[in-house]
Scaffold this active site. Structure first.
Site, PDB file in Angstrom:
ATOM      1  N   SER A 120       5.465  -6.603   3.843  1.00 52.20           N
ATOM      2  CA  SER A 120       6.725  -7.073   3.902  1.00 52.20           C
ATOM      3  C   SER A 120       7.677  -6.750   5.129  1.00 52.20           C
ATOM      4  CB  SER A 120       7.534  -6.393   2.676  1.00 52.20           C
ATOM      5  OG  SER A 120       7.274  -6.539   1.358  1.00 52.20           O
ATOM      6  N   HIS A 141       2.868 -13.179   5.179  1.00 50.33           N
ATOM      7  CA  HIS A 141       3.838 -12.557   4.262  1.00 50.33           C
ATOM      8  C   HIS A 141       4.551 -13.588   3.142  1.00 50.33           C
ATOM      9  CE1 HIS A 141       8.144 -10.969   3.536  1.00 50.33           C
ATOM     10  NE2 HIS A 141       7.394 -10.411   2.703  1.00 50.33           N
ATOM     11  N   GLU A 153       5.593 -16.566   5.684  1.00 49.47           N
ATOM     12  CA  GLU A 153       5.852 -16.236   7.173  1.00 49.47           C
ATOM     13  C   GLU A 153       4.634 -15.682   7.964  1.00 49.47           C
ATOM     14  OE1 GLU A 153      10.572 -14.576   7.063  1.00 49.47           O
ATOM     15  OE2 GLU A 153       9.076 -13.058   6.590  1.00 49.47           O
ATOM     16  N   ASN A 192      13.419 -10.998   5.230  1.00 54.86           N
ATOM     17  CA  ASN A 192      13.705  -9.635   4.762  1.00 54.86           C
ATOM     18  C   ASN A 192      14.795  -8.884   5.654  1.00 54.86           C
ATOM     19  OD1 ASN A 192      12.439  -9.461   2.383  1.00 54.86           O
ATOM     20  ND2 ASN A 192      10.356  -8.664   3.236  1.00 54.86           N
TER      21      ASN A 192
HETATM   22  N1  LIG Z   1       6.670  -6.781  -4.519  1.00 48.89           N
HETATM   23  C1  LIG Z   1       7.253  -7.533  -3.504  1.00 48.89           C
HETATM   24  O1  LIG Z   1       8.326  -8.058  -3.643  1.00 48.89           O
HETATM   25  C2  LIG Z   1       6.571  -8.040  -2.222  1.00 48.89           C
HETATM   26  C3  LIG Z   1       6.811  -9.273  -1.694  1.00 48.89           C
HETATM   27  C4  LIG Z   1       6.530  -9.526  -0.362  1.00 48.89           C
HETATM   28  C5  LIG Z   1       5.578  -8.554   0.303  1.00 48.89           C
HETATM   29  N2  LIG Z   1       4.951  -7.351  -0.580  1.00 48.89           N
HETATM   30  C6  LIG Z   1       3.900  -6.591  -0.170  1.00 48.89           C
HETATM   31  O2  LIG Z   1       2.733  -6.726  -0.664  1.00 48.89           O
HETATM   32  C7  LIG Z   1       2.202  -5.410  -0.636  1.00 48.89           C
HETATM   33  C8  LIG Z   1       1.817  -5.310  -1.977  1.00 48.89           C
HETATM   34  O3  LIG Z   1       2.999  -5.034  -2.745  1.00 48.89           O
HETATM   35  P1  LIG Z   1       3.203  -4.842  -4.355  1.00 48.89           P
HETATM   36  O4  LIG Z   1       4.463  -5.242  -4.780  1.00 48.89           O
HETATM   37  O5  LIG Z   1       2.090  -6.058  -4.834  1.00 48.89           O
HETATM   38  O6  LIG Z   1       2.384  -3.560  -4.745  1.00 48.89           O
HETATM   39  P2  LIG Z   1       1.871  -3.058  -6.030  1.00 48.89           P
HETATM   40  O7  LIG Z   1       2.211  -1.511  -5.955  1.00 48.89           O
HETATM   41  O8  LIG Z   1       2.456  -3.857  -7.323  1.00 48.89           O
HETATM   42  O9  LIG Z   1       0.271  -3.295  -5.820  1.00 48.89           O
HETATM   43  C9  LIG Z   1      -0.466  -2.781  -4.856  1.00 48.89           C
HETATM   44  C10 LIG Z   1      -2.072  -2.573  -5.429  1.00 48.89           C
HETATM   45  O10 LIG Z   1      -2.919  -2.028  -4.401  1.00 48.89           O
HETATM   46  C11 LIG Z   1      -3.759  -1.341  -5.000  1.00 48.89           C
HETATM   47  N3  LIG Z   1      -4.227  -0.465  -4.013  1.00 48.89           N
HETATM   48  C12 LIG Z   1      -3.613   0.353  -3.516  1.00 48.89           C
HETATM   49  N4  LIG Z   1      -4.456   1.222  -2.488  1.00 48.89           N
HETATM   50  C13 LIG Z   1      -5.643   0.301  -2.263  1.00 48.89           C
HETATM   51  C14 LIG Z   1      -6.728   0.353  -1.752  1.00 48.89           C
HETATM   52  N5  LIG Z   1      -7.069   1.209  -0.603  1.00 48.89           N
HETATM   53  N6  LIG Z   1      -7.826  -0.716  -1.838  1.00 48.89           N
HETATM   54  C15 LIG Z   1      -7.661  -1.677  -2.760  1.00 48.89           C
HETATM   55  N7  LIG Z   1      -6.339  -1.636  -3.678  1.00 48.89           N
HETATM   56  C16 LIG Z   1      -5.616  -0.716  -3.360  1.00 48.89           C
HETATM   57  C17 LIG Z   1      -3.087  -0.484  -5.973  1.00 48.89           C
HETATM   58  O11 LIG Z   1      -3.869  -0.358  -7.228  1.00 48.89           O
HETATM   59  C18 LIG Z   1      -2.036  -1.566  -6.690  1.00 48.89           C
HETATM   60  O12 LIG Z   1      -2.873  -2.191  -7.681  1.00 48.89           O
HETATM   61  C19 LIG Z   1       3.041  -4.567   0.179  1.00 48.89           C
HETATM   62  O13 LIG Z   1       2.628  -4.574   1.276  1.00 48.89           O
HETATM   63  C20 LIG Z   1       4.413  -4.970  -0.036  1.00 48.89           C
HETATM   64  O14 LIG Z   1       5.299  -4.699   1.100  1.00 48.89           O
HETATM   65  C21 LIG Z   1       5.836  -7.197  -1.742  1.00 48.89           C
END
Ligand SMILES: NC(=O)c1ccc[n+]([C@@H]2O[C@H](COP(=O)([O-])OP(=O)(O)OC[C@H]3O[C@@H](n4cnc5c(N)ncnc54)[C@H](O)[C@@H]3O)[C@@H](O)[C@H]2O)c1
Length: 292
Positions: A120, A141, A153, A192
């Site tokens: 993000s 993104h 993005e 963001n």
């Molecule tokens: N939630 C949002 O609103 C949002 C929006 C856009 C971008 N993002 C970005 O997306 C990314 C993920 O966010 P999320 O909300 O899906 O997080 P989340 O916590 O829901 O999911 C993360 C997943 O990654 C897995 N994981 C952790 N370490 C790992 C590894 N070494 N290898 C494989 N899997 C692994 C975890 O088991 C988990 O299932 C982040 O970088 C976040 O900034 C999030």
């Protein structure tokens, strides 16, 4: 370079829906997560969403089945990235974890494979240096929830080749998302940065007692025509996710004003993370928000 095989790393809130977009877009897609429970949950959630899409007539039963035939789930990074053309990383928003994942991906994926991060806020130059292919690393993104939000993005750092940025744009388009290209890096990108400015101001107004968070949400929706208020949005995307993003920004800038505000820290410590835990700023039941 032609992209046929996609790997998505991390099957959390974002990863599972990004993988589904890939499969719907015609890519042979592998979704990987270390946690097998996350993979099971991802599969169940996607089946539920796609069944609803079929019922609503958004896709045909045949399209749904074909997309699921193209989508596989695995806990093995080797299996996911070993022959991928394009990898999208969507693991937790922690720089050290992402750097470790990219180092592993660089060892596993073919040399021409593009490695994109769905972070993000974290610009890919903070990650690309752990690989031998910085020209093939970029940001891509997506927005939450990725199956609904029609935007991506793509961020081209100085290290990113023109070809890599163009391919990331093409992949976004193939996944049926509207993509914009940022020609240089900035932490938090466009949406963001605008959102954080709003959240920071909303939190400051709340913490300083000018108005209740519910009223701040109401005025943001009514006066500014936002579909959700800043506190509702934090609950929806996860207060812990907001916390990590703010913490990461603070780590990068060192500016005390970028530190996560006390309200957010307290919520995270109390495990009140928003919709996913049933309580954040608002309370939720399985059927949605509990009226108060
Ligand atoms: N939630 C949002 O609103 C949002 C929006 C856009 C971008 N993002 C970005 O997306 C990314 C993920 O966010 P999320 O909300 O899906 O997080 P989340 O916590 O829901 O999911 C993360 C997943 O990654 C897995 N994981 C952790 N370490 C790992 C590894 N070494 N290898 C494989 N899997 C692994 C975890 O088991 C988990 O299932 C982040 O970088 C976040 O900034 C999030």
């Amino acid at each position: 370079m032609r992209v046929n095989k996609l790997a998505v790393i991390g099957a959390g809130s974002m990863g599972h829906q990004i993988a589904m977009l890939g499969a719907l877009g015609g890519y042979s897609t592998v979704l990987q997560d270390l946690n097998e429970e996350a993979l099971e949950k991802a599969k169940g959630t996607l089946e539920g969403i796609m069944d609803k899409w079929v019922k609503k007539g958004k896709i045909s039963e045949g399209d749904k089945n074909e997309a699921f035939n193209r989508l596989t789930f695995t806990p093995s990074l080797e299996e996911a990235a070993g022959n991928a053309d394009f990898v999208i990383e969507a693991v937790v928003e922690k720089l050290d974890v992402k750097r470790e994942v990219f180092q592993q991906l660089d060892n596993i994926a073919p040399p021409q494979t593009i490695l994109a991060t769905n972070s993000s806020t974290i610009v890919s130059s903070l990650i690309a240096d752990v690989t031998e292919r910085p020209d093939r690393v970029c940001n891509m993104h997506f927005f939450f929830p990725a199956l609904v939000m029609d935007c991506v993005e793509v961020v081209k750092g100085d290290h990113t080749s023109e070809e890599t940025a163009q391919i990331a744009m093409e992949v976004s388009e193939q996944m049926n998302r509207t993509a914009v290209l940022l020609h240089k890096e900035i932490s938090g990108f466009i949406a963001n940065r605008i959102l954080f400015a709003i959240q920071k101001e909303a939190m400051s107004l709340y913490e300083n007692g000018y108005a209740d968070f519910k009223d701040i949400d109401t005025i943001t929706k009514k006066a500014l025509s936002h579909p959700l208020g800043p506190f509702e949005l934090l609950d929806l995307s996860g207060i812990d996710v907001g916390y990590y993003v703010m913490q990461q920004q603070y780590n990068e800038t060192g500016n005390p004003l970028d530190q996560p505000p006390k309200t957010i820290v307290d919520k995270v410590e109390a495990g009140e993370l928003g919709r996913k835990t049933g309580k954040g700023f608002y309370e939720y039941s399985e059927n949605g928000r509990v009226r108060s």
